[in-house]
Write an enzyme that holds these catalytic residues in place. Sequence first.
Site, PDB file in Angstrom:
ATOM      1  N   CYS A   1     -13.764   3.539  16.353  1.00  0.00           N
ATOM      2  CA  CYS A   1     -12.919   2.376  16.040  1.00  0.00           C
ATOM      3  C   CYS A   1     -11.652   2.719  15.256  1.00  0.00           C
ATOM      4  O   CYS A   1     -10.550   2.602  15.779  1.00  0.00           O
ATOM      5  CB  CYS A   1     -13.733   1.356  15.256  1.00  0.00           C
ATOM      6  SG  CYS A   1     -15.126   0.717  16.199  1.00  0.00           S
ATOM      7  N   ILE A   2     -11.828   3.140  14.003  1.00  0.00           N
ATOM      8  CA  ILE A   2     -10.670   3.204  13.098  1.00  0.00           C
ATOM      9  C   ILE A   2      -9.583   4.193  13.576  1.00  0.00           C
ATOM     10  O   ILE A   2      -8.398   3.899  13.464  1.00  0.00           O
ATOM     11  CB  ILE A   2     -11.109   3.550  11.644  1.00  0.00           C
ATOM     12  CG1 ILE A   2     -12.298   2.670  11.219  1.00  0.00           C
ATOM     13  CG2 ILE A   2      -9.965   3.389  10.658  1.00  0.00           C
ATOM     14  CD1 ILE A   2     -12.019   1.209  11.078  1.00  0.00           C
TER      15      ILE A   2
END
Length: 441
Positions: free
Chosen positions: A273-274
Amino acid sequence: MTNTIITNIRERNYTIGIVGLGYVGLPLLWTFHEQGFRVVGIDIDAAKIEAFRIGTSYIKHFPAEQMQKLAQSDRCRATNDFSIVSDVDAIIMCVPTPLNLHREPDMSYIVNTTHAIAPHLKAGQLIVLESTTYPGTTDEIIRPICEEKSGLKSGVDLFFAFSPEREDPGNPNFGTATIPKVIGGDGEAALEITDVLYSSAIVKTVRVSNPKTAEAVKLLENIFRSVNIALVNELKLVFHAMGIDVHEVIEAAKTKPFGFMAFYPGPGLGGHCIPIDPFYLTWKAREYGLHTRFIELAGEVNTAMPQFVVRRTIEALNDKKKCMNGSKILCVGLAYKPDVDDMRESPTFVVMDLLEAEKAHVDYYDPFIPVIPPTREHGKWTGKKSVAWSPDVIASYDAVVIVTNHKIVNYRELMEWNDTIIDTRNALNNLPAREHQVWKA
Ligand SMILES: NC(=O)c1ccc[n+]([C@@H]2O[C@H](COP(=O)([O-])OP(=O)(O)OC[C@H]3O[C@@H](n4cnc5c(N)ncnc54)[C@H](O)[C@@H]3O)[C@@H](O)[C@H]2O)c1
């Protein structure tokens, strides 16, 4: 039609098809099943379908007993045959959204899934996307493909929504059912149906105006993390040069009861994700002639962190009158964050690559990843095995780099067994170190 659908949801006369049975889709399927819905899992991965049949878990934090319960349930089935879509009432997509080699959104999973479900759609169905993506995906990709292939119309006989997944795998305090769910529908009816559906399984729903706003919410959350992690990573370098321990600074700063939120530095960003999601917005913003400078800068700072770890490792070896060339280095923790077995985008791979480029011999230890499976970007490490956790083995390394701080690792033993440890996570903070034993990185 809307009232009938809502009644069916409330009476659990409703079947939910989850497409993509990974870290997000599997717990979501479980959550709806627990609330009495009929569930159908759809995935192209034959191994996952087989796991459903025999009742074995393929995700560390998803208990085997739950998988067995699903396998035995007459309200659950799993298949790779998309024609099942015509038997369900809602389709929730939880497929991957990575970046391609040019660091642009790889929409192929969403596009392929949409093409696979579209020929089987029927009136009254709800289609929800949960994958993290740029604002506009539901309106510009999913809805047009579905409408064109099915001949059905959004808001009339098909209902579309976006609801971002906020799953935090391994978090003991929050699971799918207890994390508030943001929902954005394509029109009032879609919003209402989505709200009733999610409210029946999840603690709280948060309505927003439309799918693209919901898509933007998820990006804000992840960009916020990426930028703040970059900030503390940068401050770590500055404070380190000044002889100040960034962790001590953060611990003291977080006693301020308002206006401060603690973020922690590390060896670089990891996970699905990040490091990835912010660049979905960067790509889309270009369509509007806009640049996302915070996102780019955060990416730059965060991706440079593994180099700092390697520099600190060289300094530690120097202190012991050793050089990197020919040294044996052990990386502890291959997963991208503590207490999970997910190594997607893990900075450990980058640290291992850089150490090897400096001519070190590199091994890893991770109690959750006994052998490295095939990965898209780090294929050269495929098949490598975690070393054993024993005094002789750990002592045989010239240096040990703690890249991920799994709780299960016995750091006391590590400190007894090896005298050159590079700690990128402040994992040894409360343990007494010998002189010239620990290098913070
Ligand atoms: N993992 C997380 O913690 C997390 C948290 C929040 C959001 N998300 C987002 O959720 C989405 C899914 O992530 P994940 O971690 O569950 O991914 P995953 O890789 O664990 O699972 C995705 C699943 O989709 C399947 N799949 C791929 N293409 C398919 C297709 N065409 N048809 C059917 N199945 C297909 C894969 O076989 C796999 O089982 C991503 O957009 C991710 O960014 C993930």
